[in-house]
Scaffold this motif. Sequence first.
Motif, mmCIF file in Angstrom:
data_model
loop_
_atom_site.group_PDB
_atom_site.id
_atom_site.type_symbol
_atom_site.label_atom_id
_atom_site.label_comp_id
_atom_site.label_asym_id
_atom_site.label_seq_id
_atom_site.Cartn_x
_atom_site.Cartn_y
_atom_site.Cartn_z
ATOM 1 N N ASP A 101 3.417 14.570 -21.305
ATOM 2 C CA ASP A 101 2.719 13.319 -21.626
ATOM 3 C C ASP A 101 3.700 12.206 -21.981
ATOM 4 O O ASP A 101 3.516 11.053 -21.575
ATOM 5 C CB ASP A 101 1.739 13.528 -22.782
ATOM 6 C CG ASP A 101 0.492 14.271 -22.357
ATOM 7 O OD1 ASP A 101 0.144 14.217 -21.157
ATOM 8 O OD2 ASP A 101 -0.140 14.898 -23.228
ATOM 9 N N GLU A 102 4.751 12.548 -22.725
ATOM 10 C CA GLU A 102 5.769 11.549 -23.079
ATOM 11 C C GLU A 102 6.517 11.079 -21.836
ATOM 12 O O GLU A 102 6.790 9.879 -21.683
ATOM 13 C CB GLU A 102 6.745 12.130 -24.101
ATOM 14 C CG GLU A 102 6.122 12.394 -25.453
ATOM 15 C CD GLU A 102 6.985 13.237 -26.370
ATOM 16 O OE1 GLU A 102 6.815 13.107 -27.598
ATOM 17 O OE2 GLU A 102 7.825 14.023 -25.869
ATOM 18 N N ARG A 142 5.309 11.055 -18.796
ATOM 19 C CA ARG A 142 4.364 10.242 -18.028
ATOM 20 C C ARG A 142 4.278 8.834 -18.605
ATOM 21 O O ARG A 142 4.291 7.844 -17.863
ATOM 22 C CB ARG A 142 2.995 10.913 -18.016
ATOM 23 C CG ARG A 142 1.991 10.210 -17.146
ATOM 24 C CD ARG A 142 0.712 11.013 -17.071
ATOM 25 N NE ARG A 142 -0.298 10.288 -16.332
ATOM 26 C CZ ARG A 142 -1.383 10.831 -15.847
ATOM 27 N NH1 ARG A 142 -1.611 12.100 -16.002
ATOM 28 N NH2 ARG A 142 -2.253 10.100 -15.203
ATOM 29 N N GLN A 143 4.195 8.707 -19.922
ATOM 30 C CA GLN A 143 4.139 7.389 -20.550
ATOM 31 C C GLN A 143 5.397 6.577 -20.254
ATOM 32 O O GLN A 143 5.320 5.384 -19.961
ATOM 33 C CB GLN A 143 3.923 7.513 -22.061
ATOM 34 C CG GLN A 143 2.496 7.832 -22.433
ATOM 35 C CD GLN A 143 1.505 6.833 -21.840
ATOM 36 O OE1 GLN A 143 1.707 5.626 -21.829
ATOM 37 N NE2 GLN A 143 0.404 7.355 -21.317
ATOM 38 N N GLN A 144 6.548 7.232 -20.330
ATOM 39 C CA GLN A 144 7.794 6.530 -20.029
ATOM 40 C C GLN A 144 7.842 6.119 -18.564
ATOM 41 O O GLN A 144 8.285 5.013 -18.224
ATOM 42 C CB GLN A 144 8.997 7.400 -20.391
ATOM 43 C CG GLN A 144 10.294 6.633 -20.379
ATOM 44 C CD GLN A 144 11.434 7.413 -20.993
ATOM 45 O OE1 GLN A 144 11.354 8.620 -21.202
ATOM 46 N NE2 GLN A 144 12.505 6.726 -21.274
ATOM 47 N N ILE A 146 5.282 5.392 -16.689
ATOM 48 C CA ILE A 146 4.362 4.264 -16.540
ATOM 49 C C ILE A 146 5.011 2.978 -17.054
ATOM 50 O O ILE A 146 4.870 1.910 -16.437
ATOM 51 C CB ILE A 146 3.024 4.555 -17.255
ATOM 52 C CG1 ILE A 146 2.278 5.672 -16.520
ATOM 53 C CG2 ILE A 146 2.169 3.295 -17.358
ATOM 54 C CD1 ILE A 146 1.115 6.254 -17.303
ATOM 55 N N GLU A 147 5.739 3.060 -18.163
ATOM 56 C CA GLU A 147 6.447 1.880 -18.681
ATOM 57 C C GLU A 147 7.429 1.346 -17.647
ATOM 58 O O GLU A 147 7.514 0.122 -17.437
ATOM 59 C CB GLU A 147 7.195 2.234 -19.964
ATOM 60 C CG GLU A 147 6.311 2.457 -21.167
ATOM 61 C CD GLU A 147 7.087 2.931 -22.393
ATOM 62 O OE1 GLU A 147 8.313 2.683 -22.465
ATOM 63 O OE2 GLU A 147 6.466 3.570 -23.264
ATOM 64 N N ASP A 193 5.541 -0.289 -14.836
ATOM 65 C CA ASP A 193 5.082 -1.619 -15.258
ATOM 66 C C ASP A 193 6.210 -2.642 -15.189
ATOM 67 O O ASP A 193 5.992 -3.795 -14.793
ATOM 68 C CB ASP A 193 4.493 -1.561 -16.660
ATOM 69 C CG ASP A 193 3.166 -0.805 -16.723
ATOM 70 O OD1 ASP A 193 2.559 -0.553 -15.658
ATOM 71 O OD2 ASP A 193 2.747 -0.465 -17.853
ATOM 72 N N TRP A 229 9.834 11.090 -11.509
ATOM 73 C CA TRP A 229 9.191 9.809 -11.819
ATOM 74 C C TRP A 229 8.087 9.513 -10.800
ATOM 75 O O TRP A 229 6.966 9.152 -11.173
ATOM 76 C CB TRP A 229 10.229 8.684 -11.833
ATOM 77 C CG TRP A 229 9.634 7.336 -12.094
ATOM 78 C CD1 TRP A 229 9.311 6.801 -13.309
ATOM 79 C CD2 TRP A 229 9.274 6.350 -11.125
ATOM 80 N NE1 TRP A 229 8.774 5.547 -13.150
ATOM 81 C CE2 TRP A 229 8.746 5.245 -11.816
ATOM 82 C CE3 TRP A 229 9.360 6.295 -9.738
ATOM 83 C CZ2 TRP A 229 8.296 4.092 -11.167
ATOM 84 C CZ3 TRP A 229 8.910 5.159 -9.089
ATOM 85 C CH2 TRP A 229 8.392 4.068 -9.802
ATOM 86 N N HIS A 252 -0.576 9.634 -12.060
ATOM 87 C CA HIS A 252 -1.253 8.593 -12.842
ATOM 88 C C HIS A 252 -2.160 7.746 -11.944
ATOM 89 O O HIS A 252 -3.328 7.508 -12.269
ATOM 90 C CB HIS A 252 -0.213 7.713 -13.535
ATOM 91 C CG HIS A 252 -0.776 6.496 -14.178
ATOM 92 N ND1 HIS A 252 -1.551 6.532 -15.311
ATOM 93 C CD2 HIS A 252 -0.674 5.189 -13.829
ATOM 94 C CE1 HIS A 252 -1.908 5.309 -15.639
ATOM 95 N NE2 HIS A 252 -1.390 4.476 -14.750
ATOM 96 N N GLN A 269 -5.151 9.658 -10.926
ATOM 97 C CA GLN A 269 -5.865 10.236 -12.061
ATOM 98 C C GLN A 269 -5.897 11.761 -12.002
ATOM 99 O O GLN A 269 -6.951 12.389 -12.141
ATOM 100 C CB GLN A 269 -7.276 9.655 -12.154
ATOM 101 C CG GLN A 269 -7.262 8.160 -12.339
ATOM 102 C CD GLN A 269 -8.629 7.530 -12.293
ATOM 103 O OE1 GLN A 269 -9.632 8.186 -12.063
ATOM 104 N NE2 GLN A 269 -8.669 6.231 -12.511
ATOM 105 N N ASP A 305 -4.619 15.159 -13.791
ATOM 106 C CA ASP A 305 -4.055 15.753 -15.002
ATOM 107 C C ASP A 305 -3.009 16.753 -14.527
ATOM 108 O O ASP A 305 -3.335 17.885 -14.154
ATOM 109 C CB ASP A 305 -5.145 16.429 -15.829
ATOM 110 C CG ASP A 305 -4.624 17.036 -17.113
ATOM 111 O OD1 ASP A 305 -3.424 17.397 -17.183
ATOM 112 O OD2 ASP A 305 -5.417 17.181 -18.053
#
Length: 112
Positions: free
Chosen positions: A4-5, A7-9, A11-12, A15, A73, A80, A83, A85
């Motif tokens: 999850d961490e 994936r968040q990174q 996505i950042e 962006d 990445w 993501h 969608q 999981d």
Amino acid sequence: MNLDEMRQQAIEIRDLYDELNRRDRRVWRTDEFMMGFVGDVGDLAKLVMAEEGARENPGGHAALEHELADCLWSVLILSHLYQVDLADAFRRTMTELKASITAQLADPGAPT
């Protein structure tokens, strides 16, 4: 760092790429992320060949590490965007593979 961490990174970073691309041209469509991934897999293939001695690799092992991270990445971003999981899909797929391989090992005459 857990999935999850990561994936968040990822996505950042996506962006940030979107922001940069808006300034210079346009934001990538989902299919363009896939095509970028295909290019990264091609680069990874060359680096694996270099690790095995079949090609020159001026970037060394660090280049392989970088390309593996680039591929991860892309997978994280695609999961993501669609969608998926990824942790759940990975667990489910590994369970299915384990069952299939275990069954084949138990029956040496079974087709692979």
